[in-house]
Motif scaffolding. Structure first.
Motif, PDB file in Angstrom:
ATOM      1  N   MET A   1       0.846  -1.169   0.000  1.00 15.13           N
ATOM      2  CA  MET A   1       0.000   0.000   0.000  1.00 15.13           C
ATOM      3  C   MET A   1       0.896   1.238   0.000  1.00 15.13           C
ATOM      4  SD  MET A   1      -3.059   1.209   2.553  1.00 15.13           S
ATOM      5  CE  MET A   1      -2.081   1.651   3.964  1.00 15.13           C
ATOM      6  N   LYS A   2       0.477   2.231  -0.754  1.00 16.99           N
ATOM      7  CA  LYS A   2       1.173   3.506  -0.798  1.00 16.99           C
ATOM      8  C   LYS A   2       0.165   4.590  -0.457  1.00 16.99           C
ATOM      9  CE  LYS A   2       4.264   6.014  -3.826  1.00 16.99           C
ATOM     10  NZ  LYS A   2       4.928   5.984  -5.125  1.00 16.99           N
ATOM     11  N   GLU A   3       0.526   5.480   0.454  1.00 23.21           N
ATOM     12  CA  GLU A   3      -0.391   6.531   0.871  1.00 23.21           C
ATOM     13  C   GLU A   3       0.410   7.788   1.192  1.00 23.21           C
ATOM     14  OE1 GLU A   3      -3.929   7.224   4.175  1.00 23.21           O
ATOM     15  OE2 GLU A   3      -2.971   5.279   4.000  1.00 23.21           O
ATOM     16  N   PHE A   4      -0.089   8.934   0.720  1.00 26.38           N
ATOM     17  CA  PHE A   4       0.587  10.187   1.027  1.00 26.38           C
ATOM     18  C   PHE A   4      -0.370  11.362   0.875  1.00 26.38           C
ATOM     19  CE2 PHE A   4       1.462   9.211  -3.421  1.00 26.38           C
ATOM     20  CZ  PHE A   4       1.112  10.385  -4.082  1.00 26.38           C
ATOM     21  N   LEU A   5       0.042  12.507   1.427  1.00 22.66           N
ATOM     22  CA  LEU A   5      -0.686  13.762   1.272  1.00 22.66           C
ATOM     23  C   LEU A   5       0.072  14.620   0.267  1.00 22.66           C
ATOM     24  CD1 LEU A   5      -1.439  14.632   4.998  1.00 22.66           C
ATOM     25  CD2 LEU A   5      -3.049  13.772   3.303  1.00 22.66           C
ATOM     26  N   THR A   6      -0.663  15.359  -0.556  1.00 26.02           N
ATOM     27  CA  THR A   6      -0.041  16.250  -1.531  1.00 26.02           C
ATOM     28  C   THR A   6      -0.947  17.438  -1.797  1.00 26.02           C
ATOM     29  OG1 THR A   6       1.040  16.336  -3.692  1.00 26.02           O
ATOM     30  CG2 THR A   6      -0.990  15.056  -3.556  1.00 26.02           C
ATOM     31  N   LYS A   7      -0.358  18.513  -2.307  1.00 29.04           N
ATOM     32  CA  LYS A   7      -1.136  19.688  -2.694  1.00 29.04           C
ATOM     33  C   LYS A   7      -1.327  19.671  -4.203  1.00 29.04           C
ATOM     34  CE  LYS A   7      -0.327  23.028   0.918  1.00 29.04           C
ATOM     35  NZ  LYS A   7       0.120  24.385   1.224  1.00 29.04           N
ATOM     36  N   VAL A   8      -2.480  20.123  -4.645  1.00 28.57           N
ATOM     37  CA  VAL A   8      -2.801  20.165  -6.067  1.00 28.57           C
ATOM     38  C   VAL A   8      -2.103  21.367  -6.697  1.00 28.57           C
ATOM     39  CG1 VAL A   8      -4.671  20.402  -7.739  1.00 28.57           C
ATOM     40  CG2 VAL A   8      -4.978  18.993  -5.711  1.00 28.57           C
ATOM     41  N   VAL A  33      -6.875   2.804  -6.700  1.00 25.63           N
ATOM     42  CA  VAL A  33      -6.454   4.146  -6.304  1.00 25.63           C
ATOM     43  C   VAL A  33      -7.652   4.889  -5.722  1.00 25.63           C
ATOM     44  CG1 VAL A  33      -5.540   6.333  -7.147  1.00 25.63           C
ATOM     45  CG2 VAL A  33      -4.687   4.192  -8.094  1.00 25.63           C
ATOM     46  N   SER A  34      -7.432   5.569  -4.601  1.00 22.18           N
ATOM     47  CA  SER A  34      -8.492   6.352  -3.957  1.00 22.18           C
ATOM     48  C   SER A  34      -7.969   7.738  -3.615  1.00 22.18           C
ATOM     49  CB  SER A  34      -8.956   5.675  -2.671  1.00 22.18           C
ATOM     50  OG  SER A  34      -9.435   4.384  -2.927  1.00 22.18           O
ATOM     51  N   LEU A  35      -8.893   8.711  -3.578  1.00 22.69           N
ATOM     52  CA  LEU A  35      -8.561  10.088  -3.223  1.00 22.69           C
ATOM     53  C   LEU A  35      -9.530  10.610  -2.171  1.00 22.69           C
ATOM     54  CD1 LEU A  35      -8.077  11.801  -6.708  1.00 22.69           C
ATOM     55  CD2 LEU A  35      -6.308  11.125  -5.098  1.00 22.69           C
ATOM     56  N   ALA A  36      -9.045  11.509  -1.332  1.00 19.20           N
ATOM     57  CA  ALA A  36      -9.909  12.210  -0.378  1.00 19.20           C
ATOM     58  C   ALA A  36      -9.437  13.647  -0.288  1.00 19.20           C
ATOM     59  CB  ALA A  36      -9.842  11.563   1.001  1.00 19.20           C
ATOM     60  N   LEU A  66      -5.075  20.415  -0.209  1.00 19.90           N
ATOM     61  CA  LEU A  66      -4.449  19.172   0.206  1.00 19.90           C
ATOM     62  C   LEU A  66      -5.363  17.996  -0.116  1.00 19.90           C
ATOM     63  CD1 LEU A  66      -1.784  18.506   1.695  1.00 19.90           C
ATOM     64  CD2 LEU A  66      -3.078  18.520   3.815  1.00 19.90           C
ATOM     65  N   LEU A  67      -4.772  16.912  -0.620  1.00 19.64           N
ATOM     66  CA  LEU A  67      -5.546  15.698  -0.828  1.00 19.64           C
ATOM     67  C   LEU A  67      -4.758  14.482  -0.391  1.00 19.64           C
ATOM     68  CD1 LEU A  67      -4.686  13.897  -3.597  1.00 19.64           C
ATOM     69  CD2 LEU A  67      -5.577  15.918  -4.683  1.00 19.64           C
ATOM     70  N   ARG A  68      -5.482  13.448  -0.012  1.00 20.57           N
ATOM     71  CA  ARG A  68      -4.875  12.176   0.383  1.00 20.57           C
ATOM     72  C   ARG A  68      -4.973  11.220  -0.793  1.00 20.57           C
ATOM     73  NH1 ARG A  68      -3.260  10.038   4.778  1.00 20.57           N
ATOM     74  NH2 ARG A  68      -4.292  11.567   6.103  1.00 20.57           N
ATOM     75  N   TYR A  69      -3.840  10.622  -1.131  1.00 18.35           N
ATOM     76  CA  TYR A  69      -3.748   9.637  -2.204  1.00 18.35           C
ATOM     77  C   TYR A  69      -3.482   8.288  -1.557  1.00 18.35           C
ATOM     78  CZ  TYR A  69      -1.641   7.122  -6.151  1.00 18.35           C
ATOM     79  OH  TYR A  69      -1.338   6.188  -7.121  1.00 18.35           O
ATOM     80  N   LYS A  70      -4.239   7.297  -1.945  1.00 22.43           N
ATOM     81  CA  LYS A  70      -4.073   5.962  -1.380  1.00 22.43           C
ATOM     82  C   LYS A  70      -4.108   4.954  -2.529  1.00 22.43           C
ATOM     83  CE  LYS A  70      -5.879   3.158   2.378  1.00 22.43           C
ATOM     84  NZ  LYS A  70      -6.898   3.094   3.426  1.00 22.43           N
ATOM     85  N   GLN A  71      -3.108   4.088  -2.577  1.00 27.86           N
ATOM     86  CA  GLN A  71      -3.003   3.107  -3.646  1.00 27.86           C
ATOM     87  C   GLN A  71      -2.789   1.724  -3.050  1.00 27.86           C
ATOM     88  OE1 GLN A  71      -0.037   4.103  -6.538  1.00 27.86           O
ATOM     89  NE2 GLN A  71       0.184   2.021  -7.228  1.00 27.86           N
ATOM     90  N   LEU A  72      -3.642   0.810  -3.433  1.00 27.32           N
ATOM     91  CA  LEU A  72      -3.487  -0.581  -3.024  1.00 27.32           C
ATOM     92  C   LEU A  72      -2.993  -1.368  -4.224  1.00 27.32           C
ATOM     93  CD1 LEU A  72      -6.793  -1.084  -1.027  1.00 27.32           C
ATOM     94  CD2 LEU A  72      -4.518  -0.669  -0.121  1.00 27.32           C
ATOM     95  N   TRP A  73      -1.974  -2.140  -4.011  1.00 26.98           N
ATOM     96  CA  TRP A  73      -1.421  -2.937  -5.106  1.00 26.98           C
ATOM     97  C   TRP A  73      -2.377  -4.040  -5.480  1.00 26.98           C
ATOM     98  CZ3 TRP A  73       2.322  -0.126  -6.767  1.00 26.98           C
ATOM     99  CH2 TRP A  73       3.093   0.599  -5.887  1.00 26.98           C
TER     100      TRP A  73
END
Length: 81
Positions: A1-8, A33-36, A66-73
């Motif tokens: 799993m990969k998860e991080f916060l980033t700015k658009v 892939v999910s976004l919040a 700010l958004l949260r990016y979450k990726q499940l393999w």
């Protein structure tokens, strides 16, 4: 799993064109892939499916938000025959 916060960084946020490019890349990745959206007070929207253009646009993510990016393999399929 990969998860991080980033700015658009897109000046228009994740509206039509940038959101469609994101959804296409998420679909082609083969991963889930999910976004919040993360508000200034730290509260988060529910995660939405990153391959859904409409769900991404419904988040209303603006420039520098700010958004949260979450990726499940995606597990590889193994054929034992």
């Amino acid at each position: 799993m990969k998860e991080f916060l980033t700015k658009v960084g897109s000046p228009v946020g994740l509206h039509a064109r940038p959101a469609s490019l994101f959804a296409k890349a998420a679909k082609e990745s083969g991963c889930r892939v999910s976004l919040a959206k993360v508000s200034e007070d730290g509260t988060e929207s529910p995660l939405v499916d990153g391959v859904s253009l409409l769900k991404i646009m419904a988040l209303g993510i603006k420039w520098q938000q700010l958004l949260r990016y979450k990726q499940l393999w995606k597990a590889p399929s193994i054929n034992f025959s």
